[in-house]
Structure formats: C-alpha cells, structure tokens
Scaffold this active site. Structure first.
Site, PDB file in Angstrom:
ATOM      1  N   GLU A  30       0.865  -1.384   0.145  1.00 51.00           N
ATOM      2  CA  GLU A  30       0.051   0.146   0.053  1.00 51.00           C
ATOM      3  C   GLU A  30       0.790   1.118   0.032  1.00 51.00           C
ATOM      4  O   GLU A  30       0.632   2.268  -0.752  1.00 51.00           O
ATOM      5  CB  GLU A  30      -0.899   0.016   1.210  1.00 51.00           C
ATOM      6  CG  GLU A  30      -1.542   1.122   1.748  1.00 51.00           C
ATOM      7  CD  GLU A  30      -2.614   1.559   0.565  1.00 51.00           C
ATOM      8  OE1 GLU A  30      -2.941   0.866  -0.267  1.00 51.00           O
ATOM      9  OE2 GLU A  30      -3.477   2.486   0.816  1.00 51.00           O
ATOM     10  N   ASN A  31       1.943   1.183   0.845  1.00 53.78           N
ATOM     11  CA  ASN A  31       2.509   2.628   0.744  1.00 53.78           C
ATOM     12  C   ASN A  31       4.021   2.309   0.697  1.00 53.78           C
ATOM     13  O   ASN A  31       4.812   3.009   1.172  1.00 53.78           O
ATOM     14  CB  ASN A  31       2.712   3.178   2.349  1.00 53.78           C
ATOM     15  CG  ASN A  31       1.160   3.571   2.922  1.00 53.78           C
ATOM     16  OD1 ASN A  31       0.581   4.487   2.013  1.00 53.78           O
ATOM     17  ND2 ASN A  31       0.725   3.042   3.761  1.00 53.78           N
ATOM     18  N   ASN A  58      -6.449   1.792   0.312  1.00 48.11           N
ATOM     19  CA  ASN A  58      -7.106   3.054  -0.272  1.00 48.11           C
ATOM     20  C   ASN A  58      -6.127   3.836  -0.982  1.00 48.11           C
ATOM     21  O   ASN A  58      -6.674   4.941  -1.709  1.00 48.11           O
ATOM     22  CB  ASN A  58      -7.719   3.669   1.108  1.00 48.11           C
ATOM     23  CG  ASN A  58      -6.619   4.036   1.911  1.00 48.11           C
ATOM     24  OD1 ASN A  58      -5.841   3.069   2.509  1.00 48.11           O
ATOM     25  ND2 ASN A  58      -6.380   5.449   2.477  1.00 48.11           N
ATOM     26  N   HIS A  59      -4.849   3.521  -0.875  1.00 45.46           N
ATOM     27  CA  HIS A  59      -3.876   4.432  -1.843  1.00 45.46           C
ATOM     28  C   HIS A  59      -3.492   3.482  -3.003  1.00 45.46           C
ATOM     29  O   HIS A  59      -2.527   4.140  -3.679  1.00 45.46           O
ATOM     30  CB  HIS A  59      -2.432   4.666  -0.897  1.00 45.46           C
ATOM     31  CG  HIS A  59      -2.841   5.697   0.369  1.00 45.46           C
ATOM     32  ND1 HIS A  59      -3.410   6.867  -0.081  1.00 45.46           N
ATOM     33  CD2 HIS A  59      -2.321   5.745   1.658  1.00 45.46           C
ATOM     34  CE1 HIS A  59      -3.686   7.639   0.961  1.00 45.46           C
ATOM     35  NE2 HIS A  59      -3.187   6.714   2.039  1.00 45.46           N
ATOM     36  N   HIS A 164      -3.835  -1.658   7.250  1.00 40.46           N
ATOM     37  CA  HIS A 164      -4.094  -0.271   7.140  1.00 40.46           C
ATOM     38  C   HIS A 164      -3.437   0.517   8.304  1.00 40.46           C
ATOM     39  O   HIS A 164      -3.151   1.451   7.979  1.00 40.46           O
ATOM     40  CB  HIS A 164      -5.349   0.032   6.782  1.00 40.46           C
ATOM     41  CG  HIS A 164      -5.685   1.443   6.743  1.00 40.46           C
ATOM     42  ND1 HIS A 164      -5.467   2.165   5.881  1.00 40.46           N
ATOM     43  CD2 HIS A 164      -6.676   2.151   7.355  1.00 40.46           C
ATOM     44  CE1 HIS A 164      -5.874   3.509   5.776  1.00 40.46           C
ATOM     45  NE2 HIS A 164      -6.687   3.627   6.979  1.00 40.46           N
TER      46      HIS A 164
END
Length: 246
Positions: A30-31, A58-59, A164
């Site tokens: 995700e990040n 969500n990213h 998350h």
C-alpha cells in the site's frame, strides 16, 4: 513503508521464508512508494523480495503509473470493492500446481470510501472461487469491522487478516470454525516513527491542524506479519502466529 521498508523486506523476507518453510507469501504494498501508494519499481522490489501476491488498499491506485501493471493481473491487487471501472482486479488465484490459493483484497467501509459493501462483495467473489484455500486482506480502519468480517467468513475462508493501521495487533487466533484471524499484520518500515512518518511532522500536523508535508522517518526498521499453516485439502487453518523483526 517507502524505500526503507522495501529494503528491510529484501533483507529479512528470504530468511523468514526459509526459516518457516513458507509456500505462499502475501505482502501489502500500500505505501511502498515514497510518500504513499505503490509504483512499478516498488512493486518490482516487493516481488523480487519473494512475494507471490501484493495487496494494496485506499492508496493502491493513487499513483497513475501503476495502472498498467494493475491491469496485467499478475498478482498485484487493489480492493475488490472498488468501482468496476477501476484499474486492476481485487482477487487472484495463485497456482502452485499441487494446490491453488485465492487471495482476496477488500477495503473496509468504516471511515474509508468504498463503492461496494465489503460483506456483499466477498459473498459475490466466493461464489466464483473453486479452491478451499482462501486468504482475505481486509484493509480497514476499524477493528470492529475486521472482527465482524472474521466471524462472517469463519469456516468459509482459510484466513482473514487486517492491514492499514500500521500497528500489529496481538489478537491472533483460530476462530471456532477454522479460520485464522489477526486484526492487523503491522508495518514494514521505520520503527521510531508515527506509522512510518517522521514523528516531528506528525506532531506538527496534529498539534496545529495545519497542512504538513509528511516524510518517512529514518533509522532502524521493523517488519510485522504472520505465519499461517493451512490444511491443503480442507482449507482450514491449523495454526497462526505473529512475526515481528526489529
């Protein structure tokens, strides 16, 4: 979390796979790009470390450069309950020849924007899956939603694990009907940080309420995750234990 997290993953994941005789590795990327989101080079770094499937959240589609790689359907996922027009797909079947495993990526609906309710979405997907080995990454804010999903899928999937919040939880368990569960796997990134961000920047944002450009912290890293043993024939989990390397 950023380049530092990817480098620490490259250093530690091969050893962990050997130590625990891991057959399938799922990593949330995700990040993995500096700032947030995922880019082709950070996805490649994670795959090169030994990941078989990459989930996001969500990213996941924040960086447009990842769209083409998402569309290839080669083990890089975005949440399945995104709008149908979104690039990529939300589930993937990993074929190990002797067995198959389905990895499903969902995004929670509490405090996060989603197109389709994750409980409705997972029912639709499970109707299409033809293997008993099913892993679900629920990328969500609320532990209540994650726990509810765990019980909702108990006995229907092999494992439900959350991502998350970046902080590993201590509630690993085998639910009554045989599904392994953990509310959050934790983060791979700078240990002395606020969710990977330099503490002084996070403090400035929270104490003033003013826009602050976040930067990833420097220094020692930590890796969080879990090892799950699954019966290949029934898809039921035999054990789950947390892993944290600092």
């Amino acid at each position: 979390m950023g380049q530092a997290g990817c480098e620490f993953l490259r250093r530690e994941l091969p050893r962990l796979k050997r130590e625990y005789s891991v057959d399938l590795t799922v990593v949330n990327g995700e990040n993995s790009a500096e700032g947030n989101g995922i880019l082709p080079h950070s996805a490649k770094a994670i795959f090169d470390c030994g990941a078989d499937v990459i989930t996001t959240g969500n990213h996941g589609l924040r960086r447009r450069e990842i769209n083409d790689l998402m569309d290839r359907g080669e083990g890089l996922l975005r949440p399945a309950n995104y709008h149908p027009s979104a690039h990529g797909r939300g589930w993937y079947v990993y074929d190990a020849m002797a067995w198959k495993a389905c990895v499903i990526n969902l995004q929670g609906s509490v405090y996060l924007d989603t197109y389709e309710n994750p409980f409705v979405c997972i029912d639709r997907i499970l109707e299409q899956v033809d293997t008993p080995i099913i892993l679900v990454d629920l990328h969500g804010e609320a532990t209540s939603e994650k726990e509810a999903m765990g019980y909702y899928l108990d006995g229907r999937v092999s494992a439900v694990f959350g991502t998350h919040t970046h902080v590993q939880t201590a509630d690993e368990q085998i639910l009554p009907k045989g599904t392994a569960y953990l509310s959050d796997l934790g983060m791979c990134g700078p240990f002395y940080s606020v969710l990977g961000v330099s503490p002084e920047l996070a403090i400035r944002r929270l104490s003033t309420g003013l826009p602050t450009r976040f930067e990833n912290a420097e220094g020692p890293c930590a890796l969080g995750g879990a090892v799950i043993e699954i019966d290949e024939k029934t898809g039921r989990a035999k054990s789950i234990f947390r892993v944290q390397v600092r």
